[in-house]
Design a protein around this motif. Structure first.
Motif, short mmCIF file in Angstrom:
data_model
loop_
_atom_site.label_atom_id
_atom_site.label_comp_id
_atom_site.label_asym_id
_atom_site.label_seq_id
_atom_site.Cartn_x
_atom_site.Cartn_y
_atom_site.Cartn_z
N LEU A 29 0.82 -1.21 0.00
CA LEU A 29 0.00 0.00 0.00
C LEU A 29 0.86 1.26 0.00
O LEU A 29 0.59 2.21 -0.74
N ARG A 30 1.89 1.26 0.81
CA ARG A 30 2.80 2.41 0.87
C ARG A 30 3.43 2.67 -0.49
O ARG A 30 3.46 3.82 -0.96
N ASP A 31 3.91 1.61 -1.14
CA ASP A 31 4.51 1.76 -2.47
C ASP A 31 3.48 2.25 -3.48
O ASP A 31 3.79 3.08 -4.35
N HIS A 32 2.27 1.72 -3.37
CA HIS A 32 1.20 2.09 -4.30
C HIS A 32 0.92 3.59 -4.23
O HIS A 32 0.85 4.27 -5.27
N TYR A 33 0.78 4.11 -3.03
CA TYR A 33 0.43 5.53 -2.89
C TYR A 33 1.60 6.45 -3.21
O TYR A 33 1.40 7.55 -3.75
N MET A 34 2.80 6.01 -2.93
CA MET A 34 3.96 6.82 -3.32
C MET A 34 4.05 6.89 -4.84
O MET A 34 4.37 7.95 -5.41
N GLU A 35 3.74 5.79 -5.52
CA GLU A 35 3.76 5.80 -6.98
C GLU A 35 2.67 6.73 -7.52
O GLU A 35 2.92 7.52 -8.44
#
Length: 278
Positions: A29-35
């Motif tokens: 989730l963290r990677d998804h939102y940073m992307e």
């Protein structure tokens, strides 16, 4: 005997569920939102009042209502684990009305103390927040702070906030200083709290740590109205839409009055400030 989530929620106005989501889920989730954040801007982005060019929130503004266009956000919003806890707390499944992601990079401002149902205006009943940490959060990077027991107060009359330390411009007064307590959390922990609970956060004073959080807002399953910004409400079991009435802004608000037993918030004020959302 341990206190149940429902008992804790009723007593304090909030309950913290440790490790509700797995660490690998949180990382995705963290990677998804940073992307998503690095791709560009979206409707609902908000960097904050009087945001200067060098404000870290201009580079990492919060995002809101992502579930309306992002399937990952929708699936998290109506996740059965969130529904299970809130059903235990409230006695029935809630309706889902909002998603938000806060990035809160190093050096960014916090959010002044406030009550969520000032914005959502859910009635009858109230709203509930599910606030999930995507990072280790503590006082240094601006963890959430809450005033235990304040869920028993009415919605308070607002006043101007200090926008040098808060990215929002309204706050609520407290009868005593130091009433807010910090809630340290680890990735995957979820704090559930009542719509009248006074809460906020201080600035992130670290130089190298984000304080990312994924938040869902919900209203009690018997609610008939919610503010227009939060329409349409969604059912938790399948994400289908339902039709509710629109709650209007303004109205009575609480002001602190001294009594022999201490300060009491009495509905003697009238709210003139209205906001579509927090």
């Amino acid at each position: 005997m341990s206190v149940s989530y429902k008992e804790e929620f009723e007593q304090a106005g909030y309950t913290l569920v440790r490790g509700l989501f797995e660490v690998d889920e949180v990382e995705r989730l963290r990677d998804h939102y940073m992307e998503l954040r690095h791709r560009g801007s979206y409707q609902g982005d908000f960097a904050g009042h009087t945001s200067a060019d060098r404000d870290p929130l201009r580079r990492y503004p919060r995002m809101a209502q992502m579930h309306r266009w992002d399937d990952t956000s929708l699936r998290w919003m109506i996740d059965a684990r969130l529904d299970k806890v809130m059903t235990e707390i409230l006695g029935r499944s809630p309706y889902a009305v909002q998603t938000m992601i806060y990035f809160k990079p190093p050096g960014s401002r916090g959010q002044a103390l406030h009550q969520d149902n000032f914005y959502l205006k859910a009635e009858p009943g109230t709203c509930v927040a599910a606030w999930m940490a995507l990072d280790d959060v503590d006082e240094a990077n601006g963890c959430l702070e809450v005033v235990p027991g304040s869920h028993r107060w009415p919605i308070l009359c607002t006043e101007k906030a200090d926008t040098t330390v808060s990215f929002t411009d309204v706050t609520v007064p407290l009868p005593a200083q130091g009433a807010a307590v910090p809630i340290a959390m680890e990735p995957g922990d979820v704090l559930f709290f009542h719509g009248a609970l006074v809460h906020g956060s201080n600035p992130n004073v670290t130089t190298d740590r984000f304080r990312r959080a994924l938040i869902g807002h919900y209203i009690e399953g018997e609610a008939e109205k919610v503010a227009s910004y939060y329409h349409p409400a969604l059912r938790m079991d399948d994400g289908s839409e339902l039709t509710l009435e629109v709650a209007e802004g303004g109205g009575e608000c609480g002001e602190w009055t001294d009594t022999p037993d201490g300060p009491v918030a009495v509905l003697t004020g009238t709210q003139t400030i209205t906001r579509k959302h927090e």
